[in-house]
Design a protein around this motif. Structure first.
Motif, PDB file in Angstrom:
ATOM      1  N   GLU A 181       0.968  -1.016  -0.018  1.00  0.00           N
ATOM      2  CA  GLU A 181       0.132   0.196   0.027  1.00  0.00           C
ATOM      3  C   GLU A 181       1.088   1.120  -0.046  1.00  0.00           C
ATOM      4  N   SER A 182       0.396   2.327  -0.629  1.00  0.00           N
ATOM      5  CA  SER A 182       0.957   3.717  -0.535  1.00  0.00           C
ATOM      6  C   SER A 182      -0.269   4.791  -0.518  1.00  0.00           C
ATOM      7  N   GLY A 183       0.248   5.962  -0.051  1.00  0.00           N
ATOM      8  CA  GLY A 183      -0.597   6.968  -0.367  1.00  0.00           C
ATOM      9  C   GLY A 183      -1.195   7.668   1.100  1.00  0.00           C
ATOM     10  N   GLY A 184      -1.054   6.736   1.958  1.00  0.00           N
ATOM     11  CA  GLY A 184      -1.428   7.242   3.354  1.00  0.00           C
ATOM     12  C   GLY A 184      -0.810   8.732   3.764  1.00  0.00           C
ATOM     13  N   GLY A 185      -1.418   9.331   4.761  1.00  0.00           N
ATOM     14  CA  GLY A 185      -0.824  10.682   5.219  1.00  0.00           C
ATOM     15  C   GLY A 185      -1.741  11.072   6.163  1.00  0.00           C
ATOM     16  N   LEU A 186      -1.426  12.587   6.492  1.00  0.00           N
ATOM     17  CA  LEU A 186      -2.269  13.432   7.315  1.00  0.00           C
ATOM     18  C   LEU A 186      -2.789  14.355   6.550  1.00  0.00           C
ATOM     19  N   VAL A 187      -4.207  14.673   6.770  1.00  0.00           N
ATOM     20  CA  VAL A 187      -5.227  15.407   5.863  1.00  0.00           C
ATOM     21  C   VAL A 187      -6.039  15.965   6.874  1.00  0.00           C
TER      22      VAL A 187
END
Length: 122
Positions: free
Chosen positions: A6-12
């Motif tokens: 997986e990729s693309g996670g983060g803080l929003v």
């Protein structure tokens, strides 16, 4: 067997958007039904969305219907989760999953990725 990353996670911020990707190894990606699950701190891992091998069928948890969209590109061996109108309660580790049987990918898939963190601030 298939390996998932997986990729693309983060803080929003709340109300924002993120797109998660799940890259699969192997030549048989198109023969696997795919799904997304998530696990918030102190809670069980929950189903989020699923997509059939050719993308013709999708299913969503009630909590994300109308906000999240699952899709796949079999030429790129990749699945996506577009997440819009994010809420603080969407904060969790998001896991990619796969199984040859669609019904299994809805609750007990055989293959899992390592997860990506999504944090939504209020």
């Amino acid at each position: 067997q298939v390996q998932l990353v997986e990729s693309g996670g983060g803080l929003v911020q709340a109300g924002g958007s993120l797109r998660l990707s799940c890259a699969a190894s192997g030549r048989t990606f198109s023969s696997y039904a795919m799904g997304w699950f998530r696990q918030a701190p102190g809670k069980e891992r929950d189903f989020v969305a699923a997509i059939s091998t050719n993308g013709g069928r999708t299913d969503y948890a009630d909590s994300v219907k109308g906000r999240f969209t699952i899709s796949r590109d079999n030429r790129k061996n990749t699945m996506y989760l577009q997440m819009n109108i994010l809420k603080p309660e969407d904060t969790a580790v998001y896991y990619c999953a796969a199984d040859r049987l669609y019904n299994k990918v809805l609750n007990t898939p055989n293959y899992w990725g390592q997860g990506t963190q999504v944090t939504v601030s209020s």
